[in-house]
Motif scaffolding. Structure first.
Motif, PDB file in Angstrom:
ATOM      1  N   UNK A   1      48.054  48.628 -15.531  1.00 39.39           N
ATOM      2  CA  UNK A   1      49.339  49.158 -15.073  1.00 39.39           C
ATOM      3  C   UNK A   1      49.194  49.925 -13.775  1.00 39.39           C
ATOM      4  N   UNK A   2      48.147  50.732 -13.725  1.00 45.30           N
ATOM      5  CA  UNK A   2      47.906  51.512 -12.512  1.00 45.30           C
ATOM      6  C   UNK A   2      47.610  50.614 -11.326  1.00 45.30           C
ATOM      7  N   UNK A   3      46.800  49.581 -11.549  1.00 43.88           N
ATOM      8  CA  UNK A   3      46.421  48.663 -10.475  1.00 43.88           C
ATOM      9  C   UNK A   3      47.614  47.924  -9.905  1.00 43.88           C
ATOM     10  N   UNK A   4      48.503  47.478 -10.778  1.00 44.51           N
ATOM     11  CA  UNK A   4      49.681  46.743 -10.316  1.00 44.51           C
ATOM     12  C   UNK A   4      50.629  47.651  -9.542  1.00 44.51           C
ATOM     13  N   UNK A   5      50.763  48.878 -10.027  1.00 45.72           N
ATOM     14  CA  UNK A   5      51.669  49.819  -9.352  1.00 45.72           C
ATOM     15  C   UNK A   5      51.244  50.051  -7.912  1.00 45.72           C
ATOM     16  N   UNK A   6      49.929  50.089  -7.701  1.00 48.65           N
ATOM     17  CA  UNK A   6      49.431  50.364  -6.359  1.00 48.65           C
ATOM     18  C   UNK A   6      49.795  49.295  -5.350  1.00 48.65           C
ATOM     19  N   UNK A   7      49.999  48.078  -5.803  1.00 49.75           N
ATOM     20  CA  UNK A   7      50.371  47.014  -4.856  1.00 49.75           C
ATOM     21  C   UNK A   7      51.824  46.570  -5.065  1.00 49.75           C
ATOM     22  N   UNK A   8      52.629  47.521  -5.558  1.00 47.95           N
ATOM     23  CA  UNK A   8      54.033  47.214  -5.861  1.00 47.95           C
ATOM     24  C   UNK A   8      54.788  46.556  -4.712  1.00 47.95           C
ATOM     25  N   UNK A   9      54.657  47.099  -3.511  1.00 43.65           N
ATOM     26  CA  UNK A   9      55.426  46.569  -2.379  1.00 43.65           C
ATOM     27  C   UNK A   9      55.099  45.106  -2.120  1.00 43.65           C
TER      28      UNK A   9
END
Ligand code: BLA
Length: 512
Positions: free
Chosen positions: A341-349
């Motif tokens: 979840x954290x990893x995906x959030x970091x590349x949200x844009x």
């Protein structure tokens, strides 16, 4: 009767526009039977244009009224490559001397149809050729589909002199959008304007796919009837599908008048047999352009089509390069990130931009991560559960969620489109992308308060009303997911799975 049929706007698709029984009177039509080229039907205006009565023309072979050169030109054209021969310079013998026309000849439905149009002698052919060559050169420099359309609009305006040139693009559902425009300042802009599929009904689109150029030099014309409107070979009316003078649907004429357009031309953009779009030209006063200039526009449309094909391919390749870059970034992020979840959030844009989405969510069994515009966590959980039931294990994709899932009605403006990819066969975890309602993202440029005179067929035939109709039609719908976008989402999922497996292995070896 045909007009009454056309007047019912719910039956737009059924108006038989290919057999109107009449032509526009800026030219003359003569239908001929082979082999002796005996006229079997002629437009009534031949009397006014050539001083010959329809009866007189129908009584003799056409050669009786042509110069010897023209008669043999016609015969040669008919025994060779007809389309390449047009326009033929046809010399007609009249009581007031010889008159020369552009003759446009085609064969259809067992008849030869010869249409006579005014010739344009204002520009030398070498000048004209240079001008067309310049247009094509400029088009070849385009680096995106939109840029190619902009250039085409500008070049067609330069060559034809129309007040406003628009490039329409059809969507998958046959509604359309003006994506490029070039115009004089005093005519209103229609850029970004959307219209419903019914504004260009199915039979018209079919006709425009095979007969790619049409012109309405004077919207206020009085149709000239065909005498008689009967094809002696088939017994039916004369089929004008490929005619250049075909009289226009009265419904469409009213539409143009409501738009204050009095001269028009349009050229189809046909890609792989499908109508991709149209170059539509408007004038606030009547305007005729000669056949040669229309041919040049057809050539420009052809080059534009090639450019669109090449540039669309390039855009897809570019997209896959971006997918690769996002994947790398994702891998990198996960190196020092413990949770998915954290990893995906970091590349949200990137995850949003890549999919032209406005929201993203990862919905696990007891854990939800979301960013951008998405439904609430509770709504997301319900939606994920519903998707897992409706479409277990597969790709879930819709551009109109509320139409199949009632609960979405309350939030369909922000999430009309949903793309759901399960993490794995046995997993209920979903990667979800969201798109907003398309009508939300579009604004109307015209002035809704401007007074307009309403014609006999009512308000529906106005651009503003037609824009509203389109908005109604696309309520609750997003831009559809394209196949290369779905493929990209699947690739992102595969990578996420790899990352999870990698982490699991690391854990396992650490524990050993
Ligand atoms: C044809 N309608 C067309 C065409 C266009 C449009 C571009 C092709 C002919 C041309 O080049 O002019 C629509 N034109 C538009 C729109 C804009 C524009 C939307 O400039 C906005 C900026 N039309 C209706 C309805 C019916 C209809 C409700 O709006 C149904 C009864 C019919 N449109 C209709 C028909 C034709 C047509 C029958 C074919 C005309 C012909 O070739 O005879």
């Amino acid at each position: 009767d045909e007009f009454a049929l056309a007047a019912d706007l719910t039956e737009c698709d059924r108006e038989p526009i290919h057999i109107p029984g009449s032509i526009q009177p800026h030219g003359v039509l003569i239908a001929l039977a082979e082999p002796d080229l005996r006229p079997v039907s002629v437009s009534a205006n031949i009397e006014a244009v050539l001083g010959l009565s329809p009866e007189a023309v129908l009584a003799e072979p056409l050669s009786a009224h042509l110069s010897a050169d023209s008669a043999s030109l016609l015969r040669d054209a008919l025994s060779g490559d007809l389309a390449a021969a047009n326009p033929l310079h046809v010399e007609f013998l009249t009581s007031s001397g010889t008159r020369t026309f552009n003759g446009i000849l085609h064969r259809h439905d067992s008849l030869c149809i010869l249409e006579l149009e005014p010739r344009d002698t204002t520009e030398s052919s070498s000048e004209f050729f240079r001008s067309v060559r310049a247009a094509i050169r400029r088009l070849q420099k385009a680096t995106s589909v939109l840029m190619a359309c902009d250039i085409a609009a500008r070049e067609v305006r330069r060559i034809t002199g129309f007040d406003r040139i628009k490039i329409y693009r059809f969507s998958a559902d046959w509604s359309g959008q003006v994506i490029a425009e070039d115009r004089i300042d005093s005519i209103p802009s229609l850029l970004d304007f959307h219209f419903p599929a019914s504004d260009i009904p199915a039979q018209s689109r079919a006709l425009y796919t095979s007969n790619t150029v049409r012109i309405i030099p004077d919207i206020g014309y009085r149709p000239s009837p065909l005498l008689p409107d009967r094809n002696p070979v088939t017994g039916g009316p004369i089929d004008l599908s490929y005619s250049v003078l075909r009289s226009v649907s009265p419904i469409h004429v009213e539409y143009m008048v409501n738009m204050a357009v009095y001269g028009a031309m349009s050229v189809s953009i046909v890609r792989e047999g499908r109508l991709w779009g149209m170059i539509s030209c408007h004038n606030t006063s009547p305007r005729f352009v000669a056949y040669e200039i229309r041919q040049a526009c057809e050539l420009i449309a052809q080059v534009l089509t090639w450019q669109i094909s090449v540039l669309e391919e390039a855009e897809i390749v570019h997209h896959s390069v971006q997918v690769r870059a996002t994947q790398n970034k994702l891998l990198h992020q996960f190196g020092d990130e413990q949770s998915l979840h954290g990893g995906l959030s970091r590349i949200g844009d990137e995850l949003l931009a890549l999919m032209s989405a406005s929201g993203f969510a990862l919905c696990g069994f007891d854990n939800i991560t979301s960013f951008g515009q998405t439904p609430s966590p509770v709504q997301l959980r319900d939606l994920a559960r519903w998707i897992n039931c409706t479409q277990p294990n597969g790709v879930f994709e819709t551009d109109r969620l509320a139409a199949i899932y009632d609960e979405a009605a309350t939030y369909s403006d922000i999430t009309s489109g949903v793309l759901g990819i399960p993490l794995g066969r046995a997993s209920t975890t979903l990667l979800l992308w969201f798109r907003p309602e398309v009508a939300q993202t579009v604004t109307w440029g015209g002035d809704p308060h401007k007074p307009v005179r309403i014609g006999p067929h009512g308000r529906r035939l106005q651009t503003r009303a037609s824009f509203d109709a389109w908005r109604e039609e696309v309520r609750g719908r997003s831009i559809p997911w394209r196949s290369h976008e779905i493929a990209a989402a699947v690739e992102i999922r595969d990578l996420v799975v790899d990352v999870i497996l990698g982490k699991a292995e690391q854990l396992e070896s650490a524990n050993r």
